[in-house]
Design a protein around this motif. Structure first.
Motif, short mmCIF file in Angstrom:
data_model
loop_
_atom_site.label_atom_id
_atom_site.label_comp_id
_atom_site.label_asym_id
_atom_site.label_seq_id
_atom_site.Cartn_x
_atom_site.Cartn_y
_atom_site.Cartn_z
N PHE A 1 0.80 -1.21 0.00
CA PHE A 1 0.00 0.00 0.00
C PHE A 1 0.84 1.27 0.00
CE2 PHE A 1 -3.14 -2.98 2.02
CZ PHE A 1 -3.88 -3.12 0.87
N LEU A 2 2.15 1.17 -0.16
CA LEU A 2 2.97 2.36 -0.29
C LEU A 2 3.32 2.62 -1.75
CD1 LEU A 2 5.56 2.58 2.63
CD2 LEU A 2 3.85 4.24 1.96
N HIS B 1 -1.74 13.19 -3.95
CA HIS B 1 -0.59 13.62 -4.74
C HIS B 1 0.43 12.52 -4.96
CE1 HIS B 1 0.56 13.81 -0.56
NE2 HIS B 1 1.82 13.82 -0.92
N ASP B 2 0.19 11.32 -4.43
CA ASP B 2 1.16 10.23 -4.53
C ASP B 2 0.72 9.08 -5.43
OD1 ASP B 2 3.25 11.18 -2.94
OD2 ASP B 2 2.33 10.47 -1.09
N ARG C 1 5.00 10.19 -9.83
CA ARG C 1 3.83 10.89 -9.30
C ARG C 1 3.53 12.19 -10.03
NH1 ARG C 1 6.38 11.01 -3.41
NH2 ARG C 1 8.11 11.65 -4.77
N ASP C 2 4.32 12.52 -11.03
CA ASP C 2 4.09 13.78 -11.74
C ASP C 2 2.75 13.81 -12.47
OD1 ASP C 2 6.53 14.98 -11.01
OD2 ASP C 2 7.59 13.89 -12.58
N GLY C 3 2.29 12.66 -12.92
CA GLY C 3 1.06 12.60 -13.70
C GLY C 3 -0.18 13.02 -12.93
N CYS C 4 -0.12 13.00 -11.59
CA CYS C 4 -1.26 13.44 -10.79
C CYS C 4 -1.02 14.81 -10.18
CB CYS C 4 -1.57 12.43 -9.68
SG CYS C 4 -0.31 12.31 -8.39
#
Length: 562
Positions: A239-240, A345-346, A412-415
């Motif tokens: 879950f990380l 954001h992750d 994570r840039d896509g979100c």
């Protein structure tokens, strides 16, 4: 709003919801770099947030959560803090922050901020002093350890971002611990002076009138014995966001996080918050047994107010998994309180991750699912627009995780791309300059101005449902009871005092029909797109249909037979 200095807090902004406003609250997460740029440098800032507070208030949410805006070298885009008590110049000033708090409160919005307590930047003055030698006043403020006899790191612990969690430092000729980037050394929570300083940094923001804190990676604060973690028997996604291409997932994290000693720190933190009535805390938990940790950390009224985990931030969206997660949480949490999120954001944006992209009915279903659960809710900016994940090329990435693990993991840039305000404006109305991340064309088509005046848009569905939810105490603070999943329909009741609501959510592209009690009445004030039809003795649900009704049956009676 301020503390008098003698431990007695004077009055502060509480609002009409009272000191427990957080229980059942909907908190809108703002990623400041990407929300609104007021200065024309391509990076969002605090003034930009102030300029858009009317928009946020129009969503009918209760609070905002600001991702880090503190002074930082930005190696991890603000989650590496070099000064806990100041605003990074790229975002503005402390005065800007004070104006933001005041402006939010005027609009009835609470303000919660990220607190990254488990680690700092290696540019923080504390660490710069600690690393100089082994006998200085801050020598023990970080986790230092000698090498093994062969020079190897003290343990086999792995960093979430890949590779050893230990970094050699030639000044002290020791290793320091970093659960994340090497530039993010872990604070030593076994050191009383370090903990005192951490708590004083929290008090600094309480004194400035903040209403709460989102606590980043809160179960990482305290490490255990310096022993090797055992290996996993099976390498599976955790879950990380850890995948088989990352050695972090190869271990059972027995000694490097989620230690019993962390509870004592949480109790001290809660005691501090209790000096300021009306404040709250929500802890981010990343653990194999995240639901158990959520329960333990929020129970008893003397630790955190609430916790959230990554259990609903995975690719799994089938109603069986959701039912299993939610019923396990209910079985374990006792008097604790959960907080749920479907995006942040992750992780990959919800519309892409749960494959609702381009399907309004499906996105409304996901929204209704989240907003009818027992607990508080975090909504990530852009979720209300149905933004899909931005597809970026390698040369467009800035996220260190994406760069490290490309192409298996794209980061994570896509979100995190800028919020689209105006479809045809320069940089979609986010900035007058080229933004720090590109704005995809598909986001322009979903911009605020394109949905604002469309009564059938997802944006207005969020507004309508959040307004409706506010007037339903059973949905905000009520208890919950789940029914078995049948034919991909998730069914449950929410009840509060004398009010009992039945909720049914069809996760299938096929219509569904199920038995329902005769003593039900559809809610006249519910949004029109809540489209289940309650007929004599049964409920008819269209594909991805949603049903909410009031039931006159007593809690002892079976509300429906499915």
């Amino acid at each position: 709003m301020m503390n008098t200095g003698d431990g007695a807090a004077t009055s502060r902004y509480v609002g009409k919801q009272g000191a427990d406003w957080w229980r059942g609250a909907v908190i809108y997460q703002i990623y400041p770099r990407s929300f609104m740029d007021s200065r024309g440098d391509g990076i969002g800032d605090l003034q930009g947030v102030i300029d858009r507070l009317d928009y946020i208030a129009s969503l009918n949410v209760d609070a905002i959560w600001l991702s880090p805006f503190f002074t930082s070298p930005m190696k991890d885009f603000g989650y590496d803090i070099s000064d806990y008590c100041d605003v990074d110049p790229m975002f503005g000033t402390l005065e800007d922050f004070d104006r933001l708090v005041e402006a939010a409160h005027v609009r009835g919005l609470k303000v919660t901020i990220d607190q990254v307590l488990s680690h700092t930047s290696d540019r923080h003055a504390w660490f710069e002093e600690s690393r100089q030698r082994r006998d200085n006043p801050k020598a023990d403020w970080y986790v230092w350890a000698d090498p093994k006899a062969d020079g190897a790191p003290p343990t086999n612990w792995q960093s979430v971002f890949g590779g050893s969690a230990w970094q050699w430092d030639t000044r002290r000729c020791q290793y320091y611990l970093h659960n994340f980037l090497a530039s993010q050394p872990d604070v030593n929570f076994h050191c009383p002076e370090a903990v005192d300083a951490i708590l004083e940094s929290v008090r600094f923001w309480l004194e400035r009138g903040v209403d709460g804190f989102r606590l980043d990676a809160v179960n990482f604060c305290t490490h255990g014995e310096l022993k090797d973690n055992p290996p996993r028997q099976e390498i599976t996604e955790s879950f990380l966001g850890v995948r088989p291409d990352n050695p972090y997932g190869y271990q059972l994290h027995q000694f490097d996080k989620t230690q019993p000693e962390n509870l004592r720190f949480l109790e001290r933190l809660r005691a501090l918050l209790d000096e300021y009535p009306g404040t709250t805390s929500v802890g981010e938990v990343g653990d194999d047994d995240a639901l158990g940790v959520m329960a333990e950390y929020s129970q008893g009224g003397h630790r955190l107010h609430m916790c959230y985990s990554f259990n609903l931030l995975t690719d799994k969206s089938d109603p069986g998994y959701l039912h299993e997660t939610l019923t396990e949480m209910e079985a374990r949490i006792g008097d604790g309180w959960p907080c749920w999120a479907l995006g942040n954001h992750d992780v990959t944006r919800l519309a892409t991750r749960w494959q609702g992209e381009g399907q309004l009915e499906k996105l409304r279903l996901f929204m209704a699912f989240l907003l009818t659960q027992r607990g508080s809710v975090c909504l990530y900016q852009g979720e209300e627009l149905g933004l899909p994940e931005a597809q970026l090329t390698f040369d467009q990435l800035v996220d260190p995780a994406g760069i490290t693990f490309w192409p298996a993991y794209k980061g994570r840039d896509g979100c995190r791309t800028p919020h689209p305000w105006e479809a045809d404006a320069r940089q979609a109305g986010f900035s007058s300059a080229v933004p720090w991340l590109p704005i995809p064309a598909v986001h322009r088509a979903l911009a605020v101005d394109q949905q604002e005046h469309d009564a059938g848009s997802l944006l207005n569905a969020y507004r309508d449902f959040l307004a409706f939810r506010r007037d339903q105490p059973a949905l905000v603070k009520g208890a919950v009871s789940f029914r078995p999943v049948r034919d991909n329909v998730l069914c449950f009741e929410r009840y509060y005092q004398q009010t009992r609501l039945l909720v049914a959510l069809n996760f299938s592209d096929q219509p569904a029909r199920l038995a329902a009690p005769k003593q039900t009445a559809a809610l006249a004030d519910a949004p029109a797109w809540i489209n289940g039809e309650w007929r004599e003795g049964h409920l008819a649900l269209p594909p991805y249909g949603i049903a909410i009704a009031r039931c006159e049956m007593t809690p002892e009676e079976a509300p429906w037979d499915v």
